[in-house]
Design a protein around this motif. Structure first.
Motif, mmCIF file in Angstrom:
data_model
loop_
_atom_site.group_PDB
_atom_site.id
_atom_site.type_symbol
_atom_site.label_atom_id
_atom_site.label_comp_id
_atom_site.label_asym_id
_atom_site.label_seq_id
_atom_site.Cartn_x
_atom_site.Cartn_y
_atom_site.Cartn_z
ATOM 1 N N SER A 185 0.822 -1.202 0.000
ATOM 2 C CA SER A 185 0.000 0.000 0.000
ATOM 3 C C SER A 185 0.865 1.264 0.000
ATOM 4 N N ALA A 186 1.925 1.259 0.814
ATOM 5 C CA ALA A 186 2.823 2.421 0.879
ATOM 6 C C ALA A 186 3.509 2.655 -0.459
ATOM 7 N N ALA A 187 3.963 1.576 -1.100
ATOM 8 C CA ALA A 187 4.630 1.701 -2.395
ATOM 9 C C ALA A 187 3.681 2.280 -3.441
ATOM 10 N N ILE A 188 2.449 1.817 -3.467
ATOM 11 C CA ILE A 188 1.474 2.334 -4.430
ATOM 12 C C ILE A 188 1.243 3.820 -4.210
ATOM 13 N N GLU A 189 1.059 4.219 -2.966
ATOM 14 C CA GLU A 189 0.812 5.636 -2.679
ATOM 15 C C GLU A 189 2.004 6.506 -3.075
ATOM 16 N N LEU A 190 3.214 6.065 -2.741
ATOM 17 C CA LEU A 190 4.394 6.875 -3.025
ATOM 18 C C LEU A 190 4.752 6.869 -4.512
ATOM 19 N N LYS B 53 4.984 10.447 -6.122
ATOM 20 C CA LYS B 53 6.314 10.962 -6.459
ATOM 21 C C LYS B 53 6.884 10.377 -7.745
ATOM 22 N N GLY B 54 6.316 9.274 -8.216
ATOM 23 C CA GLY B 54 6.894 8.569 -9.346
ATOM 24 C C GLY B 54 7.814 7.465 -8.875
ATOM 25 N N TYR B 55 7.906 6.416 -9.680
ATOM 26 C CA TYR B 55 8.735 5.263 -9.313
ATOM 27 C C TYR B 55 10.197 5.654 -9.121
ATOM 28 N N ALA B 56 10.747 6.403 -10.082
ATOM 29 C CA ALA B 56 12.172 6.750 -10.050
ATOM 30 C C ALA B 56 12.528 7.630 -8.859
ATOM 31 N N ASN B 57 11.586 8.425 -8.388
ATOM 32 C CA ASN B 57 11.867 9.381 -7.319
ATOM 33 C C ASN B 57 11.535 8.843 -5.932
ATOM 34 N N THR B 58 11.185 7.573 -5.847
ATOM 35 C CA THR B 58 10.841 6.969 -4.561
ATOM 36 C C THR B 58 11.877 5.921 -4.183
ATOM 37 N N SER B 59 12.393 6.000 -2.976
ATOM 38 C CA SER B 59 13.387 5.031 -2.512
ATOM 39 C C SER B 59 12.733 3.983 -1.627
ATOM 40 N N THR B 60 13.393 2.849 -1.496
ATOM 41 C CA THR B 60 12.861 1.801 -0.624
ATOM 42 C C THR B 60 12.863 2.248 0.838
ATOM 43 N N SER B 61 13.800 3.119 1.202
ATOM 44 C CA SER B 61 13.807 3.622 2.583
ATOM 45 C C SER B 61 12.587 4.484 2.848
ATOM 46 N N GLU B 62 12.147 5.254 1.838
ATOM 47 C CA GLU B 62 10.934 6.059 1.990
ATOM 48 C C GLU B 62 9.704 5.170 2.117
ATOM 49 N N ILE B 63 9.664 4.122 1.316
ATOM 50 C CA ILE B 63 8.538 3.193 1.381
ATOM 51 C C ILE B 63 8.468 2.556 2.765
ATOM 52 N N ALA B 64 9.619 2.127 3.268
ATOM 53 C CA ALA B 64 9.657 1.494 4.587
ATOM 54 C C ALA B 64 9.191 2.459 5.672
ATOM 55 N N ALA B 65 9.677 3.696 5.616
ATOM 56 C CA ALA B 65 9.289 4.690 6.620
ATOM 57 C C ALA B 65 7.795 4.974 6.550
ATOM 58 N N TYR B 66 7.262 5.075 5.344
ATOM 59 C CA TYR B 66 5.831 5.370 5.164
ATOM 60 C C TYR B 66 4.974 4.220 5.664
ATOM 61 N N ALA B 67 5.467 2.999 5.480
ATOM 62 C CA ALA B 67 4.727 1.816 5.928
ATOM 63 C C ALA B 67 4.932 1.535 7.409
#
Length: 216
Positions: free
Chosen positions: A27-32, A36-50
């Motif tokens: 869910s966090a990955a889909i939202e981010l 922000k776009g796939y290229a502009n989203t890091s896995t660390s951001e996804i983890a923090a958001y989730a």
């Protein structure tokens, strides 16, 4: 928002065995990715958001590309075909008096679908611009019921001289590429722009109807 996203994936086999934490990552990955776009989203951001550790992503999804694939594959191979079958039942089994009523029904139905599922479709619209494989997967996944229903409607309109006598494939491409451009402009590229939705939808329909009307 999480429930709205995951409802779309509720009947996808791949999500059946996901843990609660893994569903939060999805869910966090889909939202981010949508924001922000796939290229502009890091896995660390996804983890923090989730609210999970970054290692939790790698244990199930391996990397960011695999996470994107996990989002797009079910969408293209299962969710969109299923929605097209629903679309066929709702719009392609009717009798349309003229081209305007046919186009208006198709456009209003598809715009509602786009708006209802915008957060996931923004990722899809972004990726399909650059992936020829994704475009081919979409074409391969078109249900026969949808194709047959659409062809039947076009043939009926042609028999009554309500639509231009082009090959059905060309009519399909003209109608849906125009709708795709409208959706890309308003919902992906320039969503911040102010615009009168009702007026622009009416112009979109008028443009398509004029383009597909028989030449006199």
């Amino acid at each position: 928002m999480q429930n709205l996203i995951l409802d779309l994936y509720a009947n996808v086999p791949e999500t059946k065995n996901l843990t609660t934490k893994q569903l939060m990552i999805l869910s966090a990955a889909i939202e981010l990715f949508a924001k922000k776009g796939y290229a502009n989203t890091s896995t660390s951001e996804i983890a923090a958001y989730a609210g999970v550790s970054e290692g939790s992503i790698f244990r199930r999804f391996k990397n960011k590309r695999q996470l994107l694939k996990f989002i797009l594959d079910p969408l293209v191979k299962l969710i969109l075909p299923d929605k097209l079958l629903q679309f066929s039942a709702e719009t392609l089994n009717r009798n349309y008096l003229n081209l305007d009523s046919f186009v208006r029904t198709i456009i209003m139905n598809r715009i509602k679908f786009i708006k209802d599922n915008l957060i996931v479709l923004k990722i899809f619209l972004n990726e399909i611009l650059y992936s020829s494989q994704l475009r081919q997967d979409v074409l391969n996944g078109l249900p026969k019921q949808f194709i047959n229903g659409f062809n039947n409607q076009l043939n009926s309109l042609k028999s009554r001289q309500q639509i231009i006598d082009w090959p059905n494939r060309e009519i399909f491409r003209f109608l849906f590429s125009t709708l795709f451009g409208y959706a890309l402009d308003h919902y992906v590229l320039f969503p911040q722009n102010l615009w009168n939705e009702n007026e622009e939808i009416d112009r979109l329909i008028t443009y398509i109807v004029n383009g597909l009307s028989p030449q006199i």
